[in-house]
Design an enzyme around this catalytic site. Structure first.
Site, PDB file in Angstrom:
ATOM      1  N   TYR A  50       0.835  -1.206   0.000  1.00  0.00           N
ATOM      2  CA  TYR A  50       0.000   0.000   0.000  1.00  0.00           C
ATOM      3  C   TYR A  50       0.874   1.263   0.000  1.00  0.00           C
ATOM      4  O   TYR A  50       0.362   2.369  -0.191  1.00  0.00           O
ATOM      5  CB  TYR A  50      -0.959   0.042   1.199  1.00  0.00           C
ATOM      6  CG  TYR A  50      -1.893  -1.136   1.328  1.00  0.00           C
ATOM      7  CD1 TYR A  50      -2.081  -2.036   0.277  1.00  0.00           C
ATOM      8  CD2 TYR A  50      -2.602  -1.357   2.507  1.00  0.00           C
ATOM      9  CE1 TYR A  50      -2.925  -3.119   0.415  1.00  0.00           C
ATOM     10  CE2 TYR A  50      -3.449  -2.434   2.645  1.00  0.00           C
ATOM     11  CZ  TYR A  50      -3.601  -3.322   1.598  1.00  0.00           C
ATOM     12  OH  TYR A  50      -4.440  -4.389   1.750  1.00  0.00           O
ATOM     13  N   HIS A 108       0.627 -11.877   2.135  1.00  0.00           N
ATOM     14  CA  HIS A 108      -0.414 -11.164   1.380  1.00  0.00           C
ATOM     15  C   HIS A 108      -1.085 -12.061   0.334  1.00  0.00           C
ATOM     16  O   HIS A 108      -2.298 -12.014   0.149  1.00  0.00           O
ATOM     17  CB  HIS A 108       0.206  -9.925   0.720  1.00  0.00           C
ATOM     18  CG  HIS A 108      -0.754  -8.798   0.525  1.00  0.00           C
ATOM     19  ND1 HIS A 108      -0.412  -7.474   0.659  1.00  0.00           N
ATOM     20  CD2 HIS A 108      -2.071  -8.792   0.201  1.00  0.00           C
ATOM     21  CE1 HIS A 108      -1.473  -6.718   0.426  1.00  0.00           C
ATOM     22  NE2 HIS A 108      -2.491  -7.487   0.144  1.00  0.00           N
TER      23      HIS A 108
HETATM   24  N1  NAP Z   1      -5.370  -8.965   1.905  1.00  0.00           N
HETATM   25  C1  NAP Z   1      -5.723  -8.502   0.727  1.00  0.00           C
HETATM   26  O1  NAP Z   1      -5.403  -9.071  -0.331  1.00  0.00           O
HETATM   27  C2  NAP Z   1      -6.529  -7.256   0.662  1.00  0.00           C
HETATM   28  C3  NAP Z   1      -7.077  -6.852  -0.569  1.00  0.00           C
HETATM   29  C4  NAP Z   1      -7.843  -5.682  -0.601  1.00  0.00           C
HETATM   30  C5  NAP Z   1      -8.045  -4.976   0.568  1.00  0.00           C
HETATM   31  N2  NAP Z   1      -7.477  -5.380   1.766  1.00  0.00           N
HETATM   32  C6  NAP Z   1      -7.691  -4.623   3.021  1.00  0.00           C
HETATM   33  O2  NAP Z   1      -9.091  -4.547   3.235  1.00  0.00           O
HETATM   34  C7  NAP Z   1      -9.469  -3.175   3.355  1.00  0.00           C
HETATM   35  C8  NAP Z   1     -10.889  -2.979   2.857  1.00  0.00           C
HETATM   36  O3  NAP Z   1     -11.013  -3.298   1.489  1.00  0.00           O
HETATM   37  P1  NAP Z   1     -11.161  -2.180   0.345  1.00  0.00           P
HETATM   38  O4  NAP Z   1     -10.536  -0.914   0.813  1.00  0.00           O
HETATM   39  O5  NAP Z   1     -10.635  -2.771  -0.896  1.00  0.00           O
HETATM   40  O6  NAP Z   1     -12.730  -2.025   0.168  1.00  0.00           O
HETATM   41  P2  NAP Z   1     -13.948  -1.574   1.121  1.00  0.00           P
HETATM   42  O7  NAP Z   1     -13.473  -1.327   2.508  1.00  0.00           O
HETATM   43  O8  NAP Z   1     -15.033  -2.585   0.924  1.00  0.00           O
HETATM   44  O9  NAP Z   1     -14.432  -0.227   0.449  1.00  0.00           O
HETATM   45  C9  NAP Z   1     -13.684   0.960   0.593  1.00  0.00           C
HETATM   46  C10 NAP Z   1     -14.392   2.044  -0.220  1.00  0.00           C
HETATM   47  O10 NAP Z   1     -15.686   2.298   0.312  1.00  0.00           O
HETATM   48  C11 NAP Z   1     -15.841   3.683   0.580  1.00  0.00           C
HETATM   49  N3  NAP Z   1     -16.593   3.794   1.849  1.00  0.00           N
HETATM   50  C12 NAP Z   1     -16.140   3.560   3.100  1.00  0.00           C
HETATM   51  N4  NAP Z   1     -17.108   3.728   4.011  1.00  0.00           N
HETATM   52  C13 NAP Z   1     -18.213   4.081   3.323  1.00  0.00           C
HETATM   53  C14 NAP Z   1     -19.536   4.397   3.690  1.00  0.00           C
HETATM   54  N5  NAP Z   1     -19.910   4.374   4.979  1.00  0.00           N
HETATM   55  N6  NAP Z   1     -20.430   4.724   2.721  1.00  0.00           N
HETATM   56  C15 NAP Z   1     -20.063   4.749   1.402  1.00  0.00           C
HETATM   57  N7  NAP Z   1     -18.809   4.458   0.987  1.00  0.00           N
HETATM   58  C16 NAP Z   1     -17.898   4.125   1.935  1.00  0.00           C
HETATM   59  C17 NAP Z   1     -14.446   4.258   0.679  1.00  0.00           C
HETATM   60  O11 NAP Z   1     -14.392   5.588   0.209  1.00  0.00           O
HETATM   61  P3  NAP Z   1     -13.712   6.799   1.042  1.00  0.00           P
HETATM   62  O12 NAP Z   1     -12.329   6.381   1.451  1.00  0.00           O
HETATM   63  O13 NAP Z   1     -13.708   7.898   0.026  1.00  0.00           O
HETATM   64  O14 NAP Z   1     -14.626   7.059   2.190  1.00  0.00           O
HETATM   65  C18 NAP Z   1     -13.645   3.358  -0.254  1.00  0.00           C
HETATM   66  O15 NAP Z   1     -13.717   3.830  -1.579  1.00  0.00           O
HETATM   67  C19 NAP Z   1      -8.400  -2.448   2.537  1.00  0.00           C
HETATM   68  O16 NAP Z   1      -8.376  -1.063   2.764  1.00  0.00           O
HETATM   69  C20 NAP Z   1      -7.169  -3.181   2.968  1.00  0.00           C
HETATM   70  O17 NAP Z   1      -6.746  -2.722   4.243  1.00  0.00           O
HETATM   71  C21 NAP Z   1      -6.736  -6.515   1.807  1.00  0.00           C
END
Ligand code: NAP
Length: 276
Positions: A50, A108
């Site tokens: 990240y 990861h």
């Molecule tokens: N291990 C892996 O392979 C892997 C892969 C992907 C992700 N991850 C981890 O999992 C975390 C979560 O996954 P993700 O970030 O991909 O997706 P997510 O958490 O499902 O979605 C994040 C998105 O949703 C928006 N959001 C957040 N709260 C909201 C709300 N209350 N209402 C409307 N929109 C909202 C955010 O926008 P804003 O920021 O503009 O609010 C952002 O664009 C990552 O950040 C990372 O730490 C791990």
């Protein structure tokens, strides 16, 4: 305000943390950690790839909470598989984060054909040395997890995988839960795109948002989540899910949204050396 789940080694971990994928390094990441702590979060999820570990580390120093009250996760990237490579990558993450231990260190992605096995040996060594409190993996499907379980001395405590209403890998979740491995959902709210009928219906009934209904659904399945946002109001919204319960019928109705379509890469095809 955020309850804990207990891992197989007895460590208590918040049921929800702040995700930081696509959060910018530097001031934005530092401010997000501080905002999250102010809102009541105690768990932060980052990763080497990240490219924001320095900013997250800055936030940890500036947030006003002692280090031992925070639960910090980071991850080993695909180009660092191997025993010595892992030890070096871990050290580099510690330096970027400016900390002397990591609460949770995750592989990861499993990488190609057993490349995670020497990596895991290094994870076990770091765990035994006490510089990591919890070791685990991400994106391990069942056969890969079985391969790891058959050869490890210390079993993984966590498997972080893609899960949301449109992608529910129930067999993998059940397998991990049977093995005492905490399942953690990434992309738990599919970027907030959750305007689907059973979710909207529950949202109206409980006066919650579709995102809150979905995060509550994960929690009631015993699944940890790390929703990402850079907005303070959304941080507060996302964690405001512990004052109501979905009925069994509502849980089942959301299960019906499963299309088995991933938003992310498939773990058995993605090795991510160059393609991330
Ligand atoms: N291990 C892996 O392979 C892997 C892969 C992907 C992700 N991850 C981890 O999992 C975390 C979560 O996954 P993700 O970030 O991909 O997706 P997510 O958490 O499902 O979605 C994040 C998105 O949703 C928006 N959001 C957040 N709260 C909201 C709300 N209350 N209402 C409307 N929109 C909202 C955010 O926008 P804003 O920021 O503009 O609010 C952002 O664009 C990552 O950040 C990372 O730490 C791990």
């Amino acid at each position: 305000m955020i309850p804990n789940f207990k891992l197989s080694n007895g460590v208590e971990v918040p049921a929800m943390g702040l995700g930081t994928f696509l959060t910018k390094n530097g001031e934005e990441a530092a401010r997000c950690v501080c905002d999250a702590v102010k809102a009541g979060y105690r768990s932060i999820d980052t990763a080497m790839i990240y490219l924001n570990e320095e900013g997250v580390g800055k936030g940890i120093k500036e947030c006003g909470i002692p280090r031992n009250e925070l639960y910090l996760t980071t991850k080993l990237w695909n180009d660092s598989h191997g025993y010595e490579e892992t030890l070096r990558a871990f050290d580099a993450s510690l330096k970027r984060l400016g900390v002397d231990y990591i609460d949770e260190y995750l592989i990861h992605w499993p990488g190609q054909e057993g490349s995670f096995l020497p990596t895991w040996k290094a994870f076990e060594r770091l765990y035994e040395e006490g510089v990591i409190r919890v070791i685990g993996v991400c994106n391990f499907i069942k056969p890969v997890m079985k391969e790891l379980l058959a050869s490890c001395n210390v079993s993984p405590m966590v498997n972080q995988i893609e899960i949301h209403p449109m992608f529910q890998p129930d067999h993998l979740i059940a397998f991990c839960q049977e093995q005492g491995i905490q399942v953690e959902a990434w992309r738990p709210i599919v970027w907030g795109k959750l305007e689907k009928e059973p979710i909207l219906q529950a949202a109206a009934k409980y006066r919650k948002t579709p995102v809150q209904i979905t995060l509550r659904w994960h929690y009631q399945r015993g699944v940890r989540t790390v929703p990402k946002t850079t907005h303070y109001d959304r941080m507060k919204e996302n964690m405001d899910i512990f004052d109501f319960s979905l009925t069994e019928e509502e849980m089942e109705a959301i299960k019906g949204l499963n299309t088995y379509v991933r938003t992310g890469e498939s773990p058995d095809e993605f090795f991510g050396m160059d393609s991330f």
